[in-house]
Write an enzyme that holds these catalytic residues in place. Structure first.
Site: not given
Length: 318
Positions: A3, A52, A305
């Protein structure tokens, strides 16, 4: 996927160990030979992150752009002056905690980088150490104009927290009927938040993860932004994601000792790091009692996810 705090630490580490140095840039694997040749023999002028995305700027106005994705990782090594983490990225051995060399990164007898191991996409080598990249989703040499195009696709970065970013984030969220939990993973809405931070900040703000963005009040959106800013800044300082306060911790002296040997400053919030199982409120705690209300933490699939939340602490509001 690493992250935003990990990528910010990457940028800082590149700046610490390579800034101002002429680097040998190569692609041992061969897949990045063309891009590496454009950077080889040039000086690293700056290292920065947005969400990111990592951008390494060279003195010929070209930039190495890297997005680690799910499987990318950087490994580092060098002599006794080459300080920092020995590995940052995925796949992880210890969750969101970085790896550090036990006794330095090679000692005073440094004679250059070792032979590449595995599929090294790009290697950066300086006078005191090296960095190897493996498994990244994106690894390319680009121009400043192409950086602008990348940034135009991204939402505000909490680790930059520029003037107007809170309002921009609130507007991005409130413009969509998508559930909050999905919006926090959308890099066009906010850059750098991943699966761990989204679960934890929604719990910390007691927000229903399924609440449509359009239903989030402006004040609540700005409070959510501020909490994300705070916990991600802690992640940069700590080198891992810790979202629980010390009252939930069982202190881990082994982790603290390893950090001390590596020369890493222990967070001021405690003399020691907490055990891994104590650092999160709900992430990967499905089937366990909520730390606050003791209701079982739930897990569900959302856009491919796993989402974790407490159905009582985060219940829909009338």
């Amino acid at each position: 996927m690493p992250e935003g705090h990990s990528v910010r630490r990457l940028a800082r580490q590149f700046g610490d160990v390579f800034l101002g140095e002429t680097l040998a840039v190569s692609s041992p694997q061969g897949r990045f030979s063309g891009g590496a040749s454009l950077l080889d023999g040039h000086v690293l002028a700056a290292a920065e992150a947005h969400g990111k995305h990592l951008f390494l700027h060279f003195d010929n106005s070209l930039v190495l752009h890297v997005h680690l994705g799910l499987y990318g990782a950087w490994s580092f090594g060098g002599d006794s002056t080459f300080a920092g983490a020995s590995s940052i990225g995925a796949p992880r051995r210890v969750g969101e905690q970085e790896a550090f060399a036990e006794d330095g990164d090679g000692g005073a007898a440094y004679a250059g980088p070792p032979a590449p191991v595995g599929a090294v996409r790009v290697r950066l080598a300086g006078s005191h150490g090296w960095a190897d990249l493996r498994g990244a989703t994106t690894c390319e040499t680009i121009t400043a104009a192409e950086i602008d195009a990348v940034l135009a696709r991204l939402g505000p970065d909490p680790l930059r927290n520029l003037r107007g970013d809170a309002a921009r984030f609130a507007a991005n969220v409130q413009a969509r009927k998508t559930p909050l939990a999905a919006l926090l993973m959308d890099q066009k809405v906010i850059a750098g938040v991943g699966n761990v931070y989204r679960a934890e900040v929604l719990f910390r703000r007691r927000l229903d993860p399924w609440l449509p963005g359009t239903a989030l009040a402006d004040g609540d959106a700005r409070k959510l932004w501020r909490d994300i800013v705070a916990v991600m800044a802690d992640g940069v300082a700590d080198g891992r994601i810790i979202t629980t306060p010390p009252k939930y911790w069982t202190l881990d002296g082994t982790t603290a000792a390893r950090a001390a040997r590596a020369g890493i400053e222990v967070p001021p919030k405690s003399a020691r790091f907490p055990h891994r199982e104590d650092v999160h409120f709900v992430y990967k705690r499905h089937g366990l009692p909520c730390r606050v209300c003791r209701t079982m933490v739930l897990m569900a699939d959302l856009a491919g996810r796993n989402l974790y939340w407490c159905p009582l602490c985060q219940q829909p509001q009338d």
